[in-house]
Design a protein around this motif. Structure first.
Motif, PDB file in Angstrom:
ATOM      1  N   ARG A  38      44.492  54.811  33.568  1.00  0.00           N
ATOM      2  CA  ARG A  38      43.443  53.931  33.840  1.00  0.00           C
ATOM      3  C   ARG A  38      43.296  52.874  32.789  1.00  0.00           C
ATOM      4  NH1 ARG A  38      38.640  56.947  32.826  1.00  0.00           N
ATOM      5  NH2 ARG A  38      37.410  55.315  34.127  1.00  0.00           N
ATOM      6  N   LEU A  39      43.399  51.743  33.177  1.00  0.00           N
ATOM      7  CA  LEU A  39      43.259  50.279  32.439  1.00  0.00           C
ATOM      8  C   LEU A  39      41.796  49.701  32.563  1.00  0.00           C
ATOM      9  CD1 LEU A  39      47.063  49.130  33.707  1.00  0.00           C
ATOM     10  CD2 LEU A  39      46.062  50.539  31.504  1.00  0.00           C
ATOM     11  N   LEU A  40      41.479  48.641  31.516  1.00  0.00           N
ATOM     12  CA  LEU A  40      40.345  48.210  31.771  1.00  0.00           C
ATOM     13  C   LEU A  40      40.358  46.448  31.009  1.00  0.00           C
ATOM     14  CD1 LEU A  40      37.125  48.367  32.483  1.00  0.00           C
ATOM     15  CD2 LEU A  40      36.706  48.836  30.072  1.00  0.00           C
ATOM     16  N   ALA A  41      40.076  45.552  31.887  1.00  0.00           N
ATOM     17  CA  ALA A  41      40.006  44.330  31.351  1.00  0.00           C
ATOM     18  C   ALA A  41      38.861  43.759  31.264  1.00  0.00           C
ATOM     19  CB  ALA A  41      40.629  43.575  32.539  1.00  0.00           C
ATOM     20  N   GLU A  42      38.379  43.061  30.412  1.00  0.00           N
ATOM     21  CA  GLU A  42      37.098  42.271  29.971  1.00  0.00           C
ATOM     22  C   GLU A  42      35.888  43.162  29.985  1.00  0.00           C
ATOM     23  OE1 GLU A  42      37.400  39.170  32.625  1.00  0.00           O
ATOM     24  OE2 GLU A  42      39.145  37.976  31.489  1.00  0.00           O
ATOM     25  N   ALA A  43      36.137  44.410  29.756  1.00  0.00           N
ATOM     26  CA  ALA A  43      34.950  45.466  29.798  1.00  0.00           C
ATOM     27  C   ALA A  43      34.408  45.678  30.982  1.00  0.00           C
ATOM     28  CB  ALA A  43      34.039  45.026  28.723  1.00  0.00           C
ATOM     29  N   ARG A  44      34.868  45.109  32.281  1.00  0.00           N
ATOM     30  CA  ARG A  44      34.388  45.057  33.498  1.00  0.00           C
ATOM     31  C   ARG A  44      35.261  45.441  34.612  1.00  0.00           C
ATOM     32  NH1 ARG A  44      35.337  40.260  36.096  1.00  0.00           N
ATOM     33  NH2 ARG A  44      36.131  38.758  34.779  1.00  0.00           N
ATOM     34  N   THR A  45      36.619  45.047  34.614  1.00  0.00           N
ATOM     35  CA  THR A  45      37.346  45.282  35.572  1.00  0.00           C
ATOM     36  C   THR A  45      38.402  46.486  35.345  1.00  0.00           C
ATOM     37  OG1 THR A  45      37.163  42.856  36.113  1.00  0.00           O
ATOM     38  CG2 THR A  45      39.177  44.214  37.119  1.00  0.00           C
ATOM     39  N   GLY A  46      37.958  47.685  36.050  1.00  0.00           N
ATOM     40  CA  GLY A  46      38.921  48.797  36.250  1.00  0.00           C
ATOM     41  C   GLY A  46      40.112  48.853  37.012  1.00  0.00           C
ATOM     42  N   HIS A  64      49.755  46.266  55.368  1.00  0.00           N
ATOM     43  CA  HIS A  64      50.412  44.749  55.578  1.00  0.00           C
ATOM     44  C   HIS A  64      50.330  44.001  54.503  1.00  0.00           C
ATOM     45  CE1 HIS A  64      46.062  44.450  56.561  1.00  0.00           C
ATOM     46  NE2 HIS A  64      46.362  42.997  56.184  1.00  0.00           N
ATOM     47  N   ARG A  65      51.358  43.138  54.141  1.00  0.00           N
ATOM     48  CA  ARG A  65      51.259  42.465  52.963  1.00  0.00           C
ATOM     49  C   ARG A  65      50.318  41.298  52.814  1.00  0.00           C
ATOM     50  NH1 ARG A  65      56.205  41.755  50.204  1.00  0.00           N
ATOM     51  NH2 ARG A  65      54.718  40.265  48.864  1.00  0.00           N
ATOM     52  N   VAL A  66      49.615  40.938  51.932  1.00  0.00           N
ATOM     53  CA  VAL A  66      48.581  40.081  51.776  1.00  0.00           C
ATOM     54  C   VAL A  66      48.842  39.332  50.394  1.00  0.00           C
ATOM     55  CG1 VAL A  66      46.669  41.293  52.693  1.00  0.00           C
ATOM     56  CG2 VAL A  66      46.926  41.848  50.507  1.00  0.00           C
ATOM     57  N   HIS A  67      48.131  38.276  50.424  1.00  0.00           N
ATOM     58  CA  HIS A  67      48.220  37.471  49.126  1.00  0.00           C
ATOM     59  C   HIS A  67      47.887  38.235  47.759  1.00  0.00           C
ATOM     60  CE1 HIS A  67      48.484  33.925  46.709  1.00  0.00           C
ATOM     61  NE2 HIS A  67      47.301  34.020  46.288  1.00  0.00           N
ATOM     62  N   TYR A  68      48.498  38.056  46.660  1.00  0.00           N
ATOM     63  CA  TYR A  68      48.082  38.928  45.592  1.00  0.00           C
ATOM     64  C   TYR A  68      47.304  37.924  44.697  1.00  0.00           C
ATOM     65  CZ  TYR A  68      48.783  40.991  40.822  1.00  0.00           C
ATOM     66  OH  TYR A  68      48.271  41.741  39.521  1.00  0.00           O
ATOM     67  N   ALA A  69      45.802  38.391  44.862  1.00  0.00           N
ATOM     68  CA  ALA A  69      44.916  37.565  44.119  1.00  0.00           C
ATOM     69  C   ALA A  69      43.811  38.846  43.349  1.00  0.00           C
ATOM     70  CB  ALA A  69      44.028  37.258  45.190  1.00  0.00           C
ATOM     71  N   PRO A  70      44.284  39.321  42.165  1.00  0.00           N
ATOM     72  CA  PRO A  70      43.397  40.339  41.416  1.00  0.00           C
ATOM     73  C   PRO A  70      42.276  39.441  40.895  1.00  0.00           C
ATOM     74  CG  PRO A  70      45.539  39.701  40.350  1.00  0.00           C
ATOM     75  CD  PRO A  70      45.519  39.000  41.740  1.00  0.00           C
ATOM     76  N   ARG A  71      41.218  40.225  40.654  1.00  0.00           N
ATOM     77  CA  ARG A  71      40.252  39.507  40.011  1.00  0.00           C
ATOM     78  C   ARG A  71      40.547  39.365  38.755  1.00  0.00           C
ATOM     79  NH1 ARG A  71      35.498  44.143  40.765  1.00  0.00           N
ATOM     80  NH2 ARG A  71      37.235  45.331  40.699  1.00  0.00           N
TER      81      ARG A  71
END
Length: 520
Positions: free
Chosen positions: A436-444, A357-364
């Protein structure tokens, strides 16, 4: 004039030889052809020049025109013994370059269109000057291929190779470290083998340097091949050593100080040292005399093959007209193809998916793929009963071309802006590209990409480009869509499982993409 005298002629005498009556009209026709090609394909030449000047990876190309000019100048007194002639088989490589340019323009593949533009300039020489002159200029003409900026495609594999060499040397030197893709974690901090650290700049410049030295300093084909092998392998190994040295020094002076030292040393000293070492080790194996003439003109004059080819002549001004008509023809065809545009609905939306089901887009960390030139872009999230969340990006293009390439460089799952870095290839998915991507050395994050055009479903940029080329060659308008299913790595919820399960829920994927775009 005998060859030995001609080879030592003063500069004004070389010029006088090429201004002999037999050459004047031929040089004029060649100059007109080159001027026309530079005007008709000015966009490609301007794009190349911009990269030569503004992109450090390609700064060495600024020297290529001067090198080619010098190579021709050295051959000038020998070439003056030949009679230039228009040669109809020479139109074949010219047509091949024109066709390659057209395919590159159709697919929005700059490397192909720029290579085609350079090949057309090269191809005018055999077409307007004849086989003997072209044989005398075969190396300078071939060296012109280095005018094409290439190598971006090598960056990801070079990053992985550099990372592998670096971690091996780090462990060998007794430093505790762990590696994940292109990231190396050490007591002094986290290090990334970024695109700028891949060594592609060094490798491309060394390739151009190696080809020139192999031609000037070797006669044996095996020695040339071995020297070129060394010129390609040594930069890769040296780049790994350079990266290891940065990590090693950082353990003593800190990561920030080591990074600054690294760029200064690698940019101004390391490259020169490696070139010097390669030449020093190769010097004793040089087997071409410094006094050897630039061109074996007698071999060209006596060649039975070239003698037979020289009989396949055509009127010189007619040959020039054919060059211009060919260039105008492919240019016009490309303009017609660029205006192709398939019909798309005015509005589209992400459809319901069974079990999700659709949910609000809220990535870290905000993640938004790039799809410049797309008529529609959708970004949303779905969740299932287990609480797993996948993010879906969908883009629909009415056509493919300059500034609107689904598989173009810088397009797709890796956003711009510097927050996200490419980490490594991801797990395999059918007919897809996985990253595979990485953001801020903590979020994969795992991002899996599919392209769709006609009945083709693929994750390969090459297959997409070939399909787009075919459609535009046939002047057939077809939409292209891009789907990226992605998920963040969360504790106890592997991204791979979430993406796979969502992918199964929308099978068959190709028709699902067509329905989402409203094209079938």
């Amino acid at each position: 004039m005998p060859p030995d005298v001609a080879g030592t002629a003063a500069p004004f005498r070389k010029l006088a030889l090429l201004l002999a009556p037999a050459w004047r009209e031929a040089v004029l026709r060649l100059g007109l052809a080159w001027a026309a090609l530079l005007v008709l394909f000015a966009g490609d030449w301007a794009a190349m020049a911009d990269q030569w000047w503004n992109v450090s990876t390609y700064n060495h190309i600024l020297l290529i025109p001067a090198i080619v000019g010098w190579l021709v100048w050295e051959r000038a007194p020998f070439l003056a013994r030949l009679v230039p002639q228009a040669w109809w088989p020479g139109m074949i490589p010219l047509a091949g370059g024109a066709f390659l340019w057209m395919l590159g323009a159709f697919a929005g593949l700059d490397t192909a269109s720029q290579l085609g533009a350079v090949l057309m300039v090269i191809g005018t020489v055999p077409a307007l000057m004849g086989p003997r002159v072209a044989a005398g200029l075969v190396f300078p003409l071939g060296y012109m291929l280095f005018l094409v900026p290439f190598g971006d495609e090598l960056v990801p594999p070079l990053q992985m190779i550099t990372a592998a060499i670096t971690i091996w040397l780090v462990h060998l030197s007794g430093i505790p470290a762990a590696i994940d893709g292109v990231f190396i974690n050490t007591p002094a901090g986290l290090f990334e083998v970024a695109e700028a650290c891949s060594g592609v700049k060094f490798l491309i410049a060394m390739a151009a340097f190696g080809v020139l030295v192999a031609h000037l300093c070797f006669v044996s084909i095996w020695r040339r091949a071995l020297f070129l092998f060394v010129c390609l392998v040594v930069p890769i190994l040296a780049n790994g050593i350079r990266a290891w040295a940065t990590v090693y020094v950082a353990q003593m002076v800190g990561a920030e100080a080591a990074s600054g030292w690294d760029h200064i040393v690698y940019g101004w000293i390391f490259f020169a040292i490696v070139i010097g070492l390669v030449l020093l080790l190769s010097w004793r194996f040089f087997d071409r005399s410094a006094a050897a003439p630039a061109l074996d003109i007698k071999r060209i004059e006596k060649s039975p093959f070239l003698a037979g080819q020289s009989r396949k002549t055509m009127p010189a001004w007619f040959a020039l007209a054919m060059v211009l008509l060919l260039a105008l023809g492919v240019r016009g065809w490309a303009i017609a193809a660029s205006r192709l545009s398939a019909e798309l609905p005015r509005q589209i939306d992400l459809p319901p998916v069974a079990g999700w089901h659709r949910v609000h887009y809220a990535p870290r960390v905000w993640w938004e793929p790039r799809a410049r030139g797309a008529e529609h872009r959708l970004l949303g999230s779905y969740a299932d009963a287990q609480g797993r969340v996948v993010d879906v990006f969908f883009a629909a293009y009415a056509g493919q071309g300059e500034g609107r390439e689904a598989g173009g460089f810088g397009e797709g799952a890796l956003p711009g802006g510097g927050k996200w870095d490419w980490l490594s290839p991801g797990p395999a998915f059918p007919d897809a590209r996985s990253d595979r991507l990485l953001a801020e050395a903590r979020t994969g994050r795992l991002a899996v990409t599919w392209y769709r055009t006609g009945d083709l479903l693929t994750g390969s940029n090459v297959r997409l480009k070939l399909a787009n080329m075919r459609d535009r060659l046939l002047l057939r308008a077809r939409p292209t869509t891009m789907l990226i299913i992605s998920a963040e790595e969360r504790q106890g919820m592997p991204a791979t499982d979430a993406v796979r399960d969502f992918g199964r829920a929308v099978q068959p994927l190709g028709p699902w993409m067509d329905r989402t775009a409203g094209v079938r």
